[in-house]
Design an enzyme around this catalytic site. Structure first.
Site, PDB file in Angstrom:
ATOM      1  N   CYS A   2     -18.147  10.105  -5.429  1.00 34.35           N
ATOM      2  CA  CYS A   2     -19.582  10.520  -5.213  1.00 34.35           C
ATOM      3  C   CYS A   2     -20.264   9.421  -4.677  1.00 34.35           C
ATOM      4  O   CYS A   2     -20.260   8.186  -4.839  1.00 34.35           O
ATOM      5  CB  CYS A   2     -20.000  11.068  -6.331  1.00 34.35           C
ATOM      6  SG  CYS A   2     -18.777  12.314  -7.329  1.00 34.35           S
ATOM      7  N   ARG A  27     -16.353   6.659   1.720  1.00 36.15           N
ATOM      8  CA  ARG A  27     -15.805   6.552   0.375  1.00 36.15           C
ATOM      9  C   ARG A  27     -14.867   7.948  -0.207  1.00 36.15           C
ATOM     10  O   ARG A  27     -14.441   7.938  -1.326  1.00 36.15           O
ATOM     11  CB  ARG A  27     -17.340   6.689  -0.820  1.00 36.15           C
ATOM     12  CG  ARG A  27     -18.108   5.314  -0.400  1.00 36.15           C
ATOM     13  CD  ARG A  27     -19.124   5.337  -1.332  1.00 36.15           C
ATOM     14  NE  ARG A  27     -18.927   5.047  -2.645  1.00 36.15           N
ATOM     15  CZ  ARG A  27     -18.904   3.756  -3.111  1.00 36.15           C
ATOM     16  NH1 ARG A  27     -19.496   2.890  -2.458  1.00 36.15           N
ATOM     17  NH2 ARG A  27     -18.650   3.702  -4.284  1.00 36.15           N
ATOM     18  N   TRP A  74     -17.386  14.325  -5.016  1.00 32.79           N
ATOM     19  CA  TRP A  74     -16.009  14.426  -4.951  1.00 32.79           C
ATOM     20  C   TRP A  74     -15.518  14.993  -6.340  1.00 32.79           C
ATOM     21  O   TRP A  74     -15.667  14.548  -7.632  1.00 32.79           O
ATOM     22  CB  TRP A  74     -15.486  12.937  -5.165  1.00 32.79           C
ATOM     23  CG  TRP A  74     -14.013  12.555  -4.760  1.00 32.79           C
ATOM     24  CD1 TRP A  74     -13.117  12.746  -3.503  1.00 32.79           C
ATOM     25  CD2 TRP A  74     -13.014  12.363  -5.710  1.00 32.79           C
ATOM     26  NE1 TRP A  74     -11.993  12.497  -3.801  1.00 32.79           N
ATOM     27  CE2 TRP A  74     -11.394  12.211  -5.212  1.00 32.79           C
ATOM     28  CE3 TRP A  74     -13.069  11.941  -7.133  1.00 32.79           C
ATOM     29  CZ2 TRP A  74     -10.601  11.760  -5.758  1.00 32.79           C
ATOM     30  CZ3 TRP A  74     -11.814  11.895  -7.909  1.00 32.79           C
ATOM     31  CH2 TRP A  74     -10.627  11.513  -7.189  1.00 32.79           C
ATOM     32  N   ASN A 103     -23.221  10.660 -10.197  1.00 35.51           N
ATOM     33  CA  ASN A 103     -21.941  10.494 -10.234  1.00 35.51           C
ATOM     34  C   ASN A 103     -21.790  10.054 -11.448  1.00 35.51           C
ATOM     35  O   ASN A 103     -22.141   9.732 -12.456  1.00 35.51           O
ATOM     36  CB  ASN A 103     -22.312   8.906  -9.387  1.00 35.51           C
ATOM     37  CG  ASN A 103     -22.467   9.149  -7.790  1.00 35.51           C
ATOM     38  OD1 ASN A 103     -22.464  10.299  -7.398  1.00 35.51           O
ATOM     39  ND2 ASN A 103     -22.580   8.075  -7.077  1.00 35.51           N
ATOM     40  N   GLY A 104     -20.476  10.384 -11.811  1.00 37.40           N
ATOM     41  CA  GLY A 104     -19.653   9.721 -12.983  1.00 37.40           C
ATOM     42  C   GLY A 104     -19.219  11.065 -13.838  1.00 37.40           C
ATOM     43  O   GLY A 104     -19.124  12.199 -13.443  1.00 37.40           O
ATOM     44  N   GLU A 486       0.523  -7.391   0.946  1.00 39.50           N
ATOM     45  CA  GLU A 486      -0.638  -6.850   1.933  1.00 39.50           C
ATOM     46  C   GLU A 486      -0.394  -6.078   2.857  1.00 39.50           C
ATOM     47  O   GLU A 486      -0.846  -4.879   3.185  1.00 39.50           O
ATOM     48  CB  GLU A 486      -1.627  -8.103   1.887  1.00 39.50           C
ATOM     49  CG  GLU A 486      -3.033  -7.555   2.485  1.00 39.50           C
ATOM     50  CD  GLU A 486      -3.697  -6.590   1.690  1.00 39.50           C
ATOM     51  OE1 GLU A 486      -3.421  -6.398   0.447  1.00 39.50           O
ATOM     52  OE2 GLU A 486      -4.951  -6.131   2.427  1.00 39.50           O
ATOM     53  N   LYS A 490      -1.285  -2.153   3.162  1.00 34.83           N
ATOM     54  CA  LYS A 490      -2.143  -1.719   4.529  1.00 34.83           C
ATOM     55  C   LYS A 490      -1.431  -0.507   4.995  1.00 34.83           C
ATOM     56  O   LYS A 490      -2.049   0.519   5.326  1.00 34.83           O
ATOM     57  CB  LYS A 490      -2.402  -2.720   5.550  1.00 34.83           C
ATOM     58  CG  LYS A 490      -3.338  -3.643   4.899  1.00 34.83           C
ATOM     59  CD  LYS A 490      -4.815  -3.402   4.932  1.00 34.83           C
ATOM     60  CE  LYS A 490      -4.950  -2.688   3.543  1.00 34.83           C
ATOM     61  NZ  LYS A 490      -5.647  -3.828   2.431  1.00 34.83           N
ATOM     62  N   GLU A 493      -1.207   2.807   2.766  1.00 36.82           N
ATOM     63  CA  GLU A 493      -2.696   3.600   2.588  1.00 36.82           C
ATOM     64  C   GLU A 493      -3.276   4.119   3.594  1.00 36.82           C
ATOM     65  O   GLU A 493      -3.897   5.126   3.407  1.00 36.82           O
ATOM     66  CB  GLU A 493      -3.462   2.734   1.628  1.00 36.82           C
ATOM     67  CG  GLU A 493      -4.248   1.459   2.257  1.00 36.82           C
ATOM     68  CD  GLU A 493      -4.956   0.444   1.591  1.00 36.82           C
ATOM     69  OE1 GLU A 493      -5.499   1.031   0.746  1.00 36.82           O
ATOM     70  OE2 GLU A 493      -5.051  -0.704   1.900  1.00 36.82           O
ATOM     71  N   HIS A 509      19.196  -8.729  -2.910  1.00 34.97           N
ATOM     72  CA  HIS A 509      19.294  -8.172  -4.341  1.00 34.97           C
ATOM     73  C   HIS A 509      19.089  -6.787  -4.508  1.00 34.97           C
ATOM     74  O   HIS A 509      18.701  -6.329  -5.538  1.00 34.97           O
ATOM     75  CB  HIS A 509      18.591  -9.112  -5.210  1.00 34.97           C
ATOM     76  CG  HIS A 509      18.962 -10.503  -5.281  1.00 34.97           C
ATOM     77  ND1 HIS A 509      19.928 -11.006  -5.834  1.00 34.97           N
ATOM     78  CD2 HIS A 509      18.184 -11.655  -4.975  1.00 34.97           C
ATOM     79  CE1 HIS A 509      20.073 -12.517  -5.690  1.00 34.97           C
ATOM     80  NE2 HIS A 509      18.905 -12.705  -4.982  1.00 34.97           N
ATOM     81  N   LYS A 608     -13.367   4.006  -1.944  1.00 37.34           N
ATOM     82  CA  LYS A 608     -13.351   2.637  -1.692  1.00 37.34           C
ATOM     83  C   LYS A 608     -13.684   1.554  -2.857  1.00 37.34           C
ATOM     84  O   LYS A 608     -13.093   0.809  -2.995  1.00 37.34           O
ATOM     85  CB  LYS A 608     -14.702   2.248  -0.643  1.00 37.34           C
ATOM     86  CG  LYS A 608     -15.207   1.145  -0.236  1.00 37.34           C
ATOM     87  CD  LYS A 608     -14.057   0.277   0.546  1.00 37.34           C
ATOM     88  CE  LYS A 608     -14.305  -0.932   0.891  1.00 37.34           C
ATOM     89  NZ  LYS A 608     -13.077  -1.700   0.949  1.00 37.34           N
TER      90      LYS A 608
HETATM   91  C1  F6R Z   1      -6.848  -1.661  -0.638  1.00 40.95           C
HETATM   92  C2  F6R Z   1      -7.883  -1.494  -1.388  1.00 40.95           C
HETATM   93  C3  F6R Z   1      -7.764  -1.574  -2.998  1.00 40.95           C
HETATM   94  C4  F6R Z   1      -8.894  -2.578  -3.407  1.00 40.95           C
HETATM   95  C5  F6R Z   1      -8.869  -2.386  -5.042  1.00 40.95           C
HETATM   96  C6  F6R Z   1      -9.603  -3.246  -5.612  1.00 40.95           C
HETATM   97  O1  F6R Z   1      -7.049  -1.821   0.893  1.00 40.95           O
HETATM   98  O2  F6R Z   1      -9.235  -1.619  -0.788  1.00 40.95           O
HETATM   99  O3  F6R Z   1      -6.503  -1.677  -3.330  1.00 40.95           O
HETATM  100  O4  F6R Z   1      -8.392  -3.850  -3.123  1.00 40.95           O
HETATM  101  O5  F6R Z   1      -9.126  -1.385  -5.474  1.00 40.95           O
HETATM  102  O6  F6R Z   1     -11.061  -3.326  -5.222  1.00 40.95           O
HETATM  103  P1  F6R Z   1     -12.176  -4.289  -5.523  1.00 40.95           P
HETATM  104  O7  F6R Z   1     -11.738  -5.617  -4.759  1.00 40.95           O
HETATM  105  O8  F6R Z   1     -13.274  -3.781  -5.001  1.00 40.95           O
HETATM  106  O9  F6R Z   1     -12.144  -4.530  -6.883  1.00 40.95           O
END
Ligand code: F6R
Length: 613
Positions: A2, A27, A74, A103-104, A486, A490, A493, A509, A608
């Site tokens: 939200c 978000r 959301w 929010n919450g 990583e 990427k 996701e 393995h 996000k």
């Molecule tokens: C992946 C991504 C998430 C964040 C994770 C931690 O692209 O964005 O895996 O890295 O949710 O978020 P922060 O760094 O904001 O604590």
């Protein structure tokens, strides 16, 4: 998740509120709404669906007034429909006293609902938020002070909330309150704003005040007042966002993700600015709040983080062990906070977080603090909860990261960890010339990243070879193992292709069973200490008809010869190779997702900033 935007000032509120909601769209949300006040006339407009649907509604049914609150929802309690969208109204017997966005999650909403229903309050939605509106409205029956009414209602709420509240009895006033969900006030010229994320209000002002848990704020166009529920009036700390005015605009890029990938040379410059000291061949940090003597006593470092930040921490582990000869452990914050991890008094605990609001990472920080350990944070968002609660720390200065898939924040974290490894190394055994060599290497990175970015057309073409795959393996050794993790994150996701990262030699393995001509294997293998050992793994995949895509040093004929697709990065010292090697993987994920028609800046099911456990 939200989003909240509030406004009071000289301009019409609705366009400001809608523009703010647009900046929060990344978000993730499923409905949008706003409420405005024109003197004492309250107008509410809300719609399930995108902010665009709300805008269309406003074209035919306006919402006049220079004061208002808005929200992207959301769904948690009740499905995404017009009725459950925020704002929600409070009052009984036909009197509408208040409009609320939230929010919450209110955990005791069911009990409160029963209590309020028994007193004649009618409910029109299935949300937990509506109880907040009625609670505040009930207080407004005995006071006409909205600020006071919100404070009286807050102790009844169990759970988490960031609130924006307006009332027809208080034209021109917006009240905000926080417990567990971020909220920030923007201080403009003759206007004040409220938001769940500074991104929403950044074009209006760089002066912001972050609310802490238990704090409540009253905004009018020319004034603002803050109190803590228990401690009374407070003088807020004003932070300055060091963002360019266009930092949260797309600026001609198709998506925030690609914009942020392309910003990385500049990100590294900003992250390292003022932090390299050639005269002592070391790095300097302003906010660690620990003396060199205290840091020399440290015998072990623990990093706690989630997701991409966890991957950056793993690069940090390799770098600190290599340069500073100090044992490092990297923990998932969500595990660390509940695990009985033995920590002695010479353990230094670092948490890493782009947003500074991730609930699990905050939980890990609080747990380490509770156990009496000095805690440091590596954070991007200035004034965020983690930044405030840590004993000291390092800001990334990466600017706002809007794309849900983290890219430039990862690079900034790795850059900070490289500097940290240099600093800790120079406090121990790392020699002056070796320290200078690290500085030389870091200083080359922005220009080298420029070279990597020029290979985007090649990567776009390579993306076509994996866009229809069901699964992909990412493989790297040593410093490149976290880079492989990583790269896999990427891809999964934003393109929804299943991908796994492994240390290259681990492939034999188990994962090698997956290799066939439909499974791309993406090797991260720049020239370095374990390079020769990796070549045989490339051969093994070739022998099983697998598709080999590799990221390697530009003139490396051996790797290029074993790969169907070769993605070159420039020659560079090993310690900075992760910063270069991750970029082709970010671009690859981006272009695969694009070719698959995915919603890159709003990937499904993701938010996000994950402020729930
Ligand atoms: C992946 C991504 C998430 C964040 C994770 C931690 O692209 O964005 O895996 O890295 O949710 O978020 P922060 O760094 O904001 O604590």
């Amino acid at each position: 998740m939200c989003g909240i935007v509030g406004y009071t000032g000289a301009h019409e509120a609705a366009p400001v509120l809608v523009a703010g909601l647009r900046r929060l769209e990344y978000r993730g949300y499923d409905s949008a709404g706003l409420a405005t006040l024109d003197r004492d006339r309250l107008t509410v407009r809300k719609r399930a669906g995108r902010v665009r649907a709300l805008e269309e509604l406003l074209e035919s049914e306006s919402a006049p007034g220079r004061c208002g609150i808005s929200h992207t929802r959301w769904a948690t309690h009740g499905p995404a429909n017009d009725r459950n969208a925020h704002p929600h109204l409070g009052g009984r017997g036909g009197a509408i006293r208040v409009a609320v966005v939230h929010n919450g999650v209110i955990e005791n909403h069911a009990a409160l609902r029963r209590e309020l229903e028994s007193q004649g309050f009618e409910f029109h939605s299935q949300t937990d938020t509506e109880v907040i509106a009625h609670l505040i409205a009930r207080e407004l029956e005995t006071t006409d002070d909205l600020f006071e009414a919100v404070q009286r209602a807050m102790p009844r709420l169990e759970g988490t909330y960031g609130l924006g509240v307006i009332s027809p009895s208080r034209p021109g006033e917006v009240v905000g309150a926080r417990f567990g969900s971020p909220l920030v006030v923007g201080l403009g010229e003759g206007e004040h704003l409220l938001a769940s994320d500074p991104v929403a209000i950044a074009p209006h002002t760089a002066q912001v005040a972050f609310l802490q848990d238990g704090e409540v704020v009253r905004l009018t166009p020319h004034d603002f007042e803050m109190r803590h529920l228990e401690h009374g009036p407070i003088t807020p700390r004003i932070d300055r966002l060091d963002w360019k005015p266009d930092a949260v605009e797309l600026g001609g890029h198709a998506h925030y993700m690609i914009k942020e990938i392309r910003e990385q040379p500049e990100t590294i410059v900003n992250t390292c600015r003022g932090r390299l000291r050639r005269s002592e061949a070391t790095a300097v940090f302003g906010g660690l709040n620990l003396s060199p003597r205290q840091l020399r006593r440290v015998r072990r470092v623990v990093f706690a983080a989630c997701g991409t930040s966890w991957h950056a921490a793993l690069v940090g582990e390799y770098l600190i062990e290599r340069l500073a000869d100090l044992p490092v452990e990297v923990e998932y914050a969500s595990e660390f906070r509940y695990r009985n991890a033995p920590l002695d008094d010479r353990t230094l605990v670092f948490v890493l977080s782009q947003s500074g609001e991730t609930a699990d990472t905050l939980g890990a920080l609080r747990e380490a603090k509770r156990r009496g350990h000095p805690t440091l944070a590596i954070v991007n968002t200035v004034g965020s909860t983690i930044a405030r609660e840590a004993d000291g720390g390092i800001y990334l200065h990466a600017g706002p990261e809007v794309g849900v898939a983290s890219t430039k924040a990862f690079s900034a974290q790795v850059a900070v960890l490289t500097l940290l490894a240099l600093y800790l190394g120079r406090l121990r055994h790392l020699s002056f010339p070796d320290g200078l060599a690290v500085i030389d290497a870091i200083e080359q990175v922005p220009a080298l990243l420029g070279e990597v970015l020029k290979t985007e057309p090649l990567i776009e073409e390579a993306a076509g070879r994996i866009a229809s795959a069901h699964s992909a393996l990412y493989l790297g050794r040593d410093l490149h193992y976290p880079v492989a993790l990583e790269g896999a994150l990427k891809l999964k996701e934003i393109s929804y292709i299943h991908a796994e990262g492994y240390p290259t030699a681990e492939m034999k393995h188990g994962p090698i069973a997956l290799v066939d001509r439909h499974t791309p294997c993406i090797f991260v293998v720049p020239r370095g200490s374990l390079h020769a050992k990796t070549l045989s793994n490339l051969e093994e995949v070739r022998a099983r008809d697998g598709l080999v895509i590799s990221v390697g040093t530009e003139d490396d004929q051996a790797v290029a010869g074993l790969s169907q697709v070769f993605l070159p990065i420039p020659e560079a010292p090993e310690v900075v190779q992760p910063l270069l090697a991750v970029v082709p993987l970010q671009l690859l994920a981006y272009h695969v997702a694009r070719q698959r028609g995915c919603d890159i800046d709003k990937p499904r099911n993701l938010a996000k900033s994950v402020t729930v456990e």
